[in-house]
Motif scaffolding. Structure first.
Motif, PDB file in Angstrom:
ATOM      1  N   ARG A  61       0.848  -1.202   0.000  1.00 40.81           N
ATOM      2  CA  ARG A  61       0.000   0.000   0.000  1.00 40.81           C
ATOM      3  C   ARG A  61       0.880   1.247   0.000  1.00 40.81           C
ATOM      4  O   ARG A  61       0.673   2.179   0.761  1.00 40.81           O
ATOM      5  CB  ARG A  61      -0.912  -0.028   1.228  1.00 40.81           C
ATOM      6  N   THR A  62       1.887   1.238  -0.859  1.00 41.21           N
ATOM      7  CA  THR A  62       2.864   2.326  -0.857  1.00 41.21           C
ATOM      8  C   THR A  62       2.234   3.683  -1.145  1.00 41.21           C
ATOM      9  O   THR A  62       2.650   4.692  -0.582  1.00 41.21           O
ATOM     10  CB  THR A  62       3.976   2.058  -1.886  1.00 41.21           C
ATOM     11  N   ASP A  63       1.216   3.709  -2.000  1.00 42.44           N
ATOM     12  CA  ASP A  63       0.585   4.995  -2.315  1.00 42.44           C
ATOM     13  C   ASP A  63      -0.113   5.586  -1.106  1.00 42.44           C
ATOM     14  O   ASP A  63      -0.268   6.803  -0.994  1.00 42.44           O
ATOM     15  CB  ASP A  63      -0.429   4.819  -3.457  1.00 42.44           C
ATOM     16  N   GLU A  64      -0.548   4.715  -0.188  1.00 41.36           N
ATOM     17  CA  GLU A  64      -1.212   5.174   1.034  1.00 41.36           C
ATOM     18  C   GLU A  64      -0.187   5.544   2.105  1.00 41.36           C
ATOM     19  O   GLU A  64      -0.342   6.541   2.808  1.00 41.36           O
ATOM     20  CB  GLU A  64      -2.143   4.071   1.551  1.00 41.36           C
ATOM     21  N   VAL A  65       0.861   4.731   2.226  1.00 44.41           N
ATOM     22  CA  VAL A  65       1.862   4.957   3.266  1.00 44.41           C
ATOM     23  C   VAL A  65       2.767   6.127   2.927  1.00 44.41           C
ATOM     24  O   VAL A  65       3.108   6.947   3.785  1.00 44.41           O
ATOM     25  CB  VAL A  65       2.702   3.676   3.474  1.00 44.41           C
TER      26      VAL A  65
ATOM     27  N   LEU B  54      -5.137  12.835  -3.334  1.00 48.59           N
ATOM     28  CA  LEU B  54      -4.644  13.039  -4.689  1.00 48.59           C
ATOM     29  C   LEU B  54      -3.931  11.793  -5.199  1.00 48.59           C
ATOM     30  O   LEU B  54      -4.055  11.428  -6.372  1.00 48.59           O
ATOM     31  CB  LEU B  54      -3.705  14.247  -4.724  1.00 48.59           C
ATOM     32  N   ALA B  55      -3.190  11.146  -4.299  1.00 43.80           N
ATOM     33  CA  ALA B  55      -2.513   9.911  -4.700  1.00 43.80           C
ATOM     34  C   ALA B  55      -3.525   8.835  -5.093  1.00 43.80           C
ATOM     35  O   ALA B  55      -3.267   8.037  -6.006  1.00 43.80           O
ATOM     36  CB  ALA B  55      -1.622   9.409  -3.569  1.00 43.80           C
ATOM     37  N   ALA B  56      -4.666   8.802  -4.410  1.00 43.33           N
ATOM     38  CA  ALA B  56      -5.709   7.837  -4.774  1.00 43.33           C
ATOM     39  C   ALA B  56      -6.204   8.106  -6.188  1.00 43.33           C
ATOM     40  O   ALA B  56      -6.435   7.171  -6.970  1.00 43.33           O
ATOM     41  CB  ALA B  56      -6.858   7.909  -3.772  1.00 43.33           C
ATOM     42  N   ASP B  57      -6.351   9.395  -6.533  1.00 43.28           N
ATOM     43  CA  ASP B  57      -6.768   9.746  -7.903  1.00 43.28           C
ATOM     44  C   ASP B  57      -5.678   9.381  -8.908  1.00 43.28           C
ATOM     45  O   ASP B  57      -5.962   8.871  -9.998  1.00 43.28           O
ATOM     46  CB  ASP B  57      -7.076  11.237  -7.997  1.00 43.28           C
ATOM     47  N   LEU B  58      -4.420   9.651  -8.540  1.00 41.69           N
ATOM     48  CA  LEU B  58      -3.314   9.395  -9.453  1.00 41.69           C
ATOM     49  C   LEU B  58      -2.993   7.912  -9.560  1.00 41.69           C
ATOM     50  O   LEU B  58      -2.471   7.468 -10.589  1.00 41.69           O
ATOM     51  CB  LEU B  58      -2.067  10.155  -8.983  1.00 41.69           C
ATOM     52  N   GLY B  59      -3.287   7.158  -8.492  1.00 44.77           N
ATOM     53  CA  GLY B  59      -2.976   5.735  -8.518  1.00 44.77           C
ATOM     54  C   GLY B  59      -3.645   5.024  -9.679  1.00 44.77           C
ATOM     55  O   GLY B  59      -3.060   4.129 -10.301  1.00 44.77           O
ATOM     56  N   ASP B  60      -4.871   5.412  -9.985  1.00 44.53           N
ATOM     57  CA  ASP B  60      -5.586   4.800 -11.108  1.00 44.53           C
ATOM     58  C   ASP B  60      -4.999   5.208 -12.459  1.00 44.53           C
ATOM     59  O   ASP B  60      -5.294   4.578 -13.476  1.00 44.53           O
ATOM     60  CB  ASP B  60      -7.069   5.193 -11.060  1.00 44.53           C
TER      61      ASP B  60
END
Length: 664
Positions: free
Chosen positions: A212-216, A401-407
């Protein structure tokens, strides 16, 4: 995939390739940029590895370019293609195209090139491509407000490798975690045994943090998009101008990029901006608030008459009273007003919320004093609270923002790769258009049905040092072994270069500069350039050894030789060349030997050798007028013969006529 099965890839390089997420795809697609992201690999080395992988997959042993001159022709051909690229990526990617005797590989590239030549090199598309470059992973930036904690040594080592941006801390119990929570805005605990821990602060138990690197550590993803902003915007523009189907919503991509600063922070959030400004301006605001209060007190004291009776004065002195006591007794209301003004100024200048404003009560103590001072410890507490609020807000925004960019992470890789590959295809299209190219027709493998052959109609070489539009077209057809004769400067070498170029391009799977071409599929190209002067004994022996090896080779090769006679005396040269041609003819190989000794070689050979000639049709103003296309079965006249013939026709003396008879 076993990377060490790729020719030229050893253990160290294989380990570097294994660190890539999509090494197999990159090798299959010849994606030089993706391969170059492996540790220690340059783009040049990546291109070589891609070529090796292609050869492995097509059972191609390599060695098509069997001589230095053949390699030079390939480099020249490749240079013509690379000169028509916009991006450095496309320039390197074209290096994965190479001549081969593998029919499947030729057909694979041919299908790619056929699709490419259908494209229109729109100037607007080329302009948009100028801003596209391969995506790069930025150097990790230290994130100081967050840490990872674990009690396990193995998890500690794994976390150090997985999260270079964060501090990795060793803990033993909940007290250690509580201590970390006082120092960091967020503590991520890797041990499931700490689940349900109750401590103050933002503590998260995430045993699967590595997944879960995008979250951490959302900063990593944000930094990637920030660092590659220009390339992404350019790739989006390419898709729009070229009317390509994008792999993601370009409007959504531009929206998230607009919310991202160049340093990876989030833009456009009023609350984050307020908190950031409050932290940055705190010291200045405290100082200004002090000045506001002290200016008011100073004005009041200056305008106010304060009367102290003798007994009161004596009592104050005996008690060691200071001016603060006088303020408390005589100017209590005025001091309260000044204190309130200081606090109001601090709240207003920093735009503090009610909960934050309460902390200002401690910044300026209630005890009367002049000049009014602030409590540094209270300022420190306010700063800590504001920083913590700022960091929490920033972390929340980054995570969102990372959640949006992750996709978008995988689609933008495709977005940029498709734009870069378009540049590769457009380079092929521009090459084909600039040099009036057509796709050649292969008649089968040389040696399968007799001697190898080629037939070129209206071929024009772009390698000549003249404008391509001024190049005379050449028709030339050869089957088996042939001698090519002709006048000096008549174009024998340039014809040989044209043949070499056409064969190289055809075996790369690319179109060739001619109106039509038919040829055998060869396994190797042996092109020997003209020697510079007579060789000494050692060099002569070495050259003979090369040609001995050549005559022992397979029959499905093409041999091009330019004036081999210059290696030694003409009489000996004719005999040596005749012997070589006999061997090649017996093999059924295809060969063209350029020579001024064609007549003598034909006489010395024990087999029938075809002789073609590039004929000069005359002299005009001292210049040769040449038919550039070789005439079949014709021994071309030499330049001296033409000059003697010209003089014999212009003069009555019989001398020139007798000289001319010597050429018969």
């Amino acid at each position: 995939m076993d990377f060490e099965t790729i020719p030229g890839v050893g253990e160290k390089t294989a380990a570097a390739l294994a660190e890539l997420d999509d090494a197999e795809r990159a090798l299959t697609d010849g994606d030089v940029a993706a391969l170059a992201r492996a540790p220690g690999l340059t783009e040049g080395r990546a291109a070589a590895i891609a070529r090796g992988a292609i050869r492995r997959d097509h059972d191609d042993p390599g060695g098509f370019l069997a001589t230095d001159r053949a390699s030079e022709i390939y480099r020249d051909a490749l240079g013509l293609l690379q000169a028509r690229t916009v991006t450095t990526y496309a320039e390197k990617r074209l290096e994965t195209l190479f001549p081969t005797g593998s029919a499947p590989r030729i057909e694979e590239v041919r299908a790619f090139a056929a699709d490419a030549t259908d494209l229109d090199p729109d100037p607007d598309v080329l302009a948009a491509l100028s801003g596209v470059e391969p995506l790069a992973d930025p150097t990790p930036r230290r994130v100081r407000e967050r840490c990872i904690a674990t009690a396990d040594a193995e998890r500690y080592a794994a976390a150090k490798e997985a999260f270079p941006e964060l501090s990795i801390e060793v803990v033993e119990d909940g007290r250690d975690i509580a201590e970390l929570a006082r120092s960091y805005s967020t503590v991520v605990v890797l041990d499931e045994s700490f689940a349900g821990i109750d401590v103050d602060g933002d503590v998260r138990v995430l045993p699967d943090a590595a997944e879960r690197t995008d979250e951490v550590v959302p900063e990593r993803l944000l930094a990637f998009f920030a660092a590659n902003r220009e390339a992404l915007e350019a790739a989006a523009a390419v898709h729009e101008v070229a009317e390509l189907d994008p792999p993601c919503d370009l409007a959504a991509l531009r929206d998230v990029l607009s919310r991202l600063a160049d340093d990876g922070t989030v833009l456009g959030d009023d609350e984050l901006e307020r908190l950031s400004n409050a932290v940055d301006d705190l010291d200045t605001a405290v100082s200004t608030a002090e000045s506001v209060a002290n200016d008011r007190l100073r004005d009041v004291i200056r305008e106010r008459d304060v009367t102290i009776e003798g007994t009161d004065f004596l009592s104050l002195v005996e008690q060691g009273a200071r001016v603060d006591s006088l303020l408390s007794r005589e100017l209590e209301d005025e001091f309260d007003e000044a204190l309130s003004a200081a606090r109001d100024h601090l709240v207003e200048s920093l735009s503090l919320r009610p909960g934050e404003a309460d902390l200002t009560e401690r910044v300026f103590p209630d005890d009367p004093s002049f000049p009014l001072g602030h409590d540094e410890e209270a300022v420190g507490r306010l700063r800590t609270e504001l920083k913590a609020a700022r960091d929490r807000r920033a972390a929340k925004l980054k995570a969102g923002l990372a959640a949006d960019l992750g996709d978008l992470r995988d689609p933008v890789e495709t977005l940029v790769r498709d734009a870069l590959e378009l540049d590769v295809r457009l380079a092929v299209s521009r090459f084909a258009r600039d040099f009036d190219c057509v796709f050649p027709e292969f008649t089968g493998a040389a040696g399968d049905d007799g001697a190898g052959s080629f037939a070129i109609e209206a071929g024009r070489s772009p390698l000549l040092d003249v404008d391509f539009s001024d190049v005379d077209p050449v028709d030339y057809e050869v089957s088996g072994v042939t001698l090519l004769s002709g006048v000096n400067s008549g174009g024998k070498t340039s014809t040989l270069d044209l043949v070499g170029l056409v064969v190289v391009l055809a075996h790369m799977g690319l179109p060739v500069p001619a109106e039509s071409v038919r040829l055998s599929r060869f396994s190797e190209l042996h092109y020997y350039a003209k020697s510079q002067g007579t060789l000494d004994a050692g060099a002569f022996e070495s050259t003979l050894r090369d040609f001995a090896a050549l005559t022992d080779g397979a029959a499905d090769r093409l041999v091009l030789v330019d004036e081999l006679e210059s290696i030694t005396e003409p009489g000996a040269s004719a005999k040596i060349i005749a012997g070589i041609l006999e061997e090649l003819a017996e093999q059924g190989a295809a060969a063209v030997f350029v020579s001024h000794l064609a007549g003598g070689i034909r006489e010395a050979a024990d087999v029938s050798v075809a002789v073609d000639g590039i004929e000069a049709v005359g002299l005009e103003d001292g210049e040769l007028v040449v038919n550039r296309s070789p005439v079949k079965d014709h021994l071309a006249r030499s330049t001296p013969e033409l000059i003697v013939e010209k003089l014999a026709g212009e003069n009555e003396t019989s001398f020139y006529g007798r000289l001319l008879e010597k050429f018969d």
